[in-house]
Design an enzyme around this catalytic site. Structure first.
Site, short mmCIF file in Angstrom:
data_model
loop_
_atom_site.label_atom_id
_atom_site.label_comp_id
_atom_site.label_asym_id
_atom_site.label_seq_id
_atom_site.Cartn_x
_atom_site.Cartn_y
_atom_site.Cartn_z
N GLY A 172 0.84 -1.34 0.05
CA GLY A 172 -0.02 -0.07 -0.10
C GLY A 172 0.85 1.09 -0.01
O GLY A 172 2.15 1.08 -0.27
N GLY A 173 0.31 2.36 0.33
CA GLY A 173 1.01 3.61 0.51
C GLY A 173 2.31 3.51 1.40
O GLY A 173 3.00 4.44 1.18
N GLY A 407 24.83 13.03 -28.83
CA GLY A 407 24.27 13.66 -27.25
C GLY A 407 24.74 12.85 -26.06
O GLY A 407 25.00 13.27 -25.08
N ALA A 408 25.05 11.41 -26.33
CA ALA A 408 25.57 10.44 -25.21
C ALA A 408 26.87 10.99 -24.43
O ALA A 408 27.03 11.02 -23.54
CB ALA A 408 25.47 9.05 -25.61
C1 HXC Z 1 -3.94 -4.28 11.89
C2 HXC Z 1 -2.69 -6.12 11.09
C3 HXC Z 1 -2.74 -5.48 10.13
C4 HXC Z 1 -3.20 -4.11 9.88
C5 HXC Z 1 -1.80 -7.43 9.84
N1 HXC Z 1 -2.39 -7.30 11.21
N2 HXC Z 1 -1.94 -6.38 9.20
N3 HXC Z 1 -3.52 -5.53 12.27
N4 HXC Z 1 -3.63 -3.81 10.82
N5 HXC Z 1 -2.90 -3.41 8.69
C6 HXC Z 1 -2.19 -8.29 12.39
C7 HXC Z 1 -3.04 -9.34 11.81
O1 HXC Z 1 -4.41 -9.31 12.42
C8 HXC Z 1 -2.32 -10.39 12.98
O2 HXC Z 1 -3.05 -10.23 14.36
C9 HXC Z 1 -0.87 -10.13 12.73
O3 HXC Z 1 -1.14 -8.73 12.56
C10 HXC Z 1 -0.17 -10.93 11.83
O4 HXC Z 1 -0.95 -10.89 10.62
P1 HXC Z 1 -1.03 -12.27 9.85
O5 HXC Z 1 -2.22 -11.98 8.75
O6 HXC Z 1 -1.41 -13.45 10.83
O7 HXC Z 1 0.17 -12.44 9.25
P2 HXC Z 1 0.56 -13.07 7.73
O8 HXC Z 1 -0.12 -14.33 7.52
O9 HXC Z 1 2.13 -13.29 7.62
O10 HXC Z 1 0.12 -11.83 6.76
C11 HXC Z 1 0.86 -10.70 6.85
C12 HXC Z 1 0.00 -9.72 5.93
C13 HXC Z 1 -1.43 -9.70 6.31
C14 HXC Z 1 0.16 -10.03 4.25
C15 HXC Z 1 0.45 -8.43 5.92
O11 HXC Z 1 -1.52 -9.57 7.54
C16 HXC Z 1 -2.12 -8.61 5.77
O12 HXC Z 1 -2.61 -8.83 4.49
N6 HXC Z 1 -2.36 -7.36 6.26
C17 HXC Z 1 -3.38 -6.34 5.70
C18 HXC Z 1 -2.21 -5.68 4.78
C19 HXC Z 1 -3.05 -4.40 4.27
O13 HXC Z 1 -4.13 -4.54 3.40
N7 HXC Z 1 -2.57 -3.13 5.01
C20 HXC Z 1 -3.39 -2.19 4.52
C21 HXC Z 1 -2.35 -1.66 3.49
S1 HXC Z 1 -2.88 -0.05 2.91
P3 HXC Z 1 -2.96 -11.33 15.46
O14 HXC Z 1 -3.55 -10.67 16.65
O15 HXC Z 1 -3.74 -12.50 14.83
O16 HXC Z 1 -1.61 -11.72 15.59
C22 HXC Z 1 -1.71 1.18 3.81
C23 HXC Z 1 -2.21 2.34 3.45
C24 HXC Z 1 -0.83 3.24 3.83
O17 HXC Z 1 -1.00 0.54 4.39
C25 HXC Z 1 -1.23 4.80 3.38
C26 HXC Z 1 -0.12 5.63 3.29
C27 HXC Z 1 -0.34 6.99 2.73
#
Ligand code: HXC
Length: 518
Positions: A172-173, A407-408
């Site tokens: 993501g971002g 040019g290079a």
């Molecule tokens: C809150 C989160 C989290 C998140 C993971 N966790 N991502 N909690 N916010 N964004 C938590 C899970 O609930 C879990 O909690 C623990 O972290 C470990 O995650 P798992 O899923 O069990 O691990 P894994 O199987 O290794 O997968 C990792 C992952 C997946 C691929 C990163 O967790 C995932 O897809 N997360 C969401 C990613 C996402 O879409 N993020 C937002 C992106 S947009 P527990 O308690 O069970 O241990 C963004 C915007 C930024 O970031 C903008 C900037 C301008």
């Protein structure tokens, strides 16, 4: 037990508990993925006993979705400062064992605190990324946290070196903080970077792709150029960053550390006298030339797997850090294309911002032609490199080994772009284009009108052109080249030139900022 002893005991316990992050089970899960924890990574990165941690007791302030019942001291990031080879650095390491390292507002405040300290105290800032992105439960607060980090990345750019190590997810971002920093490193098979993951890609475009193909280390190292390094392991990643730092100053007001060497300044290398093949269309390996002229033959390459037709990286010459930019005749004849121009431009600008002199080795047949390059804006992208060299005020020493066409030739740190000292080897050919192309343009009508004699006319005119232009002396006669040097003496001549330039003063006109062609 006195009250004080009891208080100290509680502190020790609380610290020990904080060091466990998300707990033993999640640490085990992290290890099972072949990944180290945030603290293990910092222990390997920093000099032993040098780590000073800040904000170990900070906790998130979120009350939604049951988060008020889930508090971990330190939240999902370990921050502080320490030393690497005795030099101060600021660090933050996201802790995947706490809510997947996802960014809360308090985490961003911790990160921003060390970024501010790094900027204020003029020391590099290294971020170790391993995070699920914005903490979903915090909504806009988490997004605001990213904004705060990005702004600091921007303000620190060109003031202190900023390095991003991607050691897990970065999606993501969140990818934009590493993108704003000077150097990015990814670990193969355990890290990935993309704006949208495979599932979203499939639902939006129908494309089926896995994480590794979409945003793994190898892909970003070779195809997109998003990462400068792809390490085989976390240990190798950390060793790479330590070595990178050894070539860099602490900040833009300092110079890089001196590295003692036993390699003589006056070492000549007879092999260089025959490195350029007689046939101008035959390739040779520019790495051999670089290794021959730098201290102890040691070259630290950046962006090794991306746009291999140009080589960039650091080395020491007589103990001083230099940035090397060199065309690679072995890949696409060393032509400049979009990716090569972008790669080299970014490197030149980094060196200029951080007082690292530039040594440019030229053997370039021109810019790559064709619709693919034109549609991809080779004009704008080529201009980036031109711009980078032209604005750079660090010492610039250039050696043209063979081709310097069109040019290079101008782009590759020529005299008119404020190149300080420009040498050429006797094998240099500095001209608008190669002899074949030139004769075909100049004598197209004659060759067509008399097909029987065309081959003879072509050869005669080619010889005339080569005698005139396929050498460095036209350029040297006009002062565009400062000297024609024997290849075997290149190390000595470049070092002597750099020493003459060590007190160089140059500037650009006062302006709010430039408007380089992005
Ligand atoms: C809150 C989160 C989290 C998140 C993971 N966790 N991502 N909690 N916010 N964004 C938590 C899970 O609930 C879990 O909690 C623990 O972290 C470990 O995650 P798992 O899923 O069990 O691990 P894994 O199987 O290794 O997968 C990792 C992952 C997946 C691929 C990163 O967790 C995932 O897809 N997360 C969401 C990613 C996402 O879409 N993020 C937002 C992106 S947009 P527990 O308690 O069970 O241990 C963004 C915007 C930024 O970031 C903008 C900037 C301008």
């Amino acid at each position: 037990m006195s009250i004080q002893t009891d208080q100290i005991q509680k502190l020790v316990e609380r610290r020990a508990n904080a060091r466990l992050g998300g707990g033993a089970k999640r640490i085990e899960a992290q290890h099972a993925k072949g990944k180290m924890t945030a603290r293990e990574r910092l222990a390997l990165l920093l000099d032993e006993g040098s780590f000073e941690e800040y904000d170990m007791f900070v906790q998130h302030r979120c009350t939604h979705f049951g988060m008020d019942a889930q508090h971990t001291d330190g939240d999902g990031v370990v921050t502080g400062c320490g030393t690497i080879d005795g030099r101060l650095v600021y660090v933050f390491a996201q802790d995947f064992t706490v809510s997947g390292g996802s960014l809360s507002k308090t985490m961003s405040e911790k990160i921003c605190k060390v970024m501010d300290m790094a900027l204020r105290n003029g020391a590099p800032c290294i971020g170790l990324n391993d995070s699920g992105g914005a903490r979903i439960q915090e909504g806009i607060d988490a997004l605001a946290g990213y904004g705060e980090i990005f702004e600091r990345n921007i303000l620190s750019s060109g003031v202190i070196p900023q390095i991003s190590m991607i050691m897990g997810p970065c999606a993501g971002g969140a990818v934009y903080s590493p993108a704003l920093t000077d150097f990015t490193l990814m670990v193969k098979n355990s890290s990935y970077m993309f704006l949208t993951g495979p599932a979203v890609v499939k639902s939006v475009t129908g494309e089926v792709v896995d994480q590794e193909q979409l945003g793994g280390a190898s892909v970003h190292a070779s195809k997109s150029g998003v990462t400068h390094f792809a390490a085989d392991s976390e240990e190798q990643a950390i060793a790479t960053i330590k070595e990178l730092l050894s070539f860099l100053p602490q900040n833009n007001l300092e110079t890089a550390p001196f590295k003692e060497t036993a390699d003589p300044v006056g070492r000549v290398d007879d092999a260089l006298n025959s490195v350029v093949p007689d046939n101008p269309n035959k390739a040779y390996d520019m790495y051999a030339v670089i290794q021959s002229i730098v201290d102890d033959g040691h070259f630290f390459e950046i962006h090794k797997d991306f746009a291999k037709n140009i080589i960039v990286g650091f080395a020491h010459m007589n103990g001083r850090s230099v940035g090397i930019v060199a065309n690679q005749p072995k890949v696409l004849a060393g032509v400049l294309d979009i990716n090569a121009s972008r790669k080299a431009a970014r490197f030149v600008r980094f060196c200029d911002a951080f007082n690292i002199p530039l040594v440019t080795l030229v053997d370039v047949p021109g810019f790559l032609c064709g619709t693919q390059q034109e549609y991809g804006a080779i004009i704008t992208n080529g201009a980036k490199l031109l711009y980078a060299y032209g604005e750079a005020t660090v010492p610039k020493v250039t050696v043209t080994l063979r081709k310097g066409y069109g040019g290079a030739h101008i782009v590759m740190s020529c005299k008119q772009l404020r190149g300080d000292i420009n040498y050429a080897w006797p094998s240099a050919q500095i001209a608008v284009m190669g002899a074949d192309g030139a004769v075909n343009v100049l004598y197209a009508k004659e060759l067509k009108a008399d097909p029987e004699n065309a081959a003879a006319v072509f050869e005669a005119k080619k010889k005339e052109y080569e005698d005139l232009f396929s050498n460095p002396y036209q350029a040297a006669q006009k002062g565009y080249i400062d000297d024609v040097i024997e290849p075997r003496n290149t190390r000595f001549r470049v070092i002597r030139a750099l020493e003459q330039l060590s007190g160089k003063r140059a500037s650009v006109p006062a302006k709010k900022h430039d408007n380089l062609p992005l």
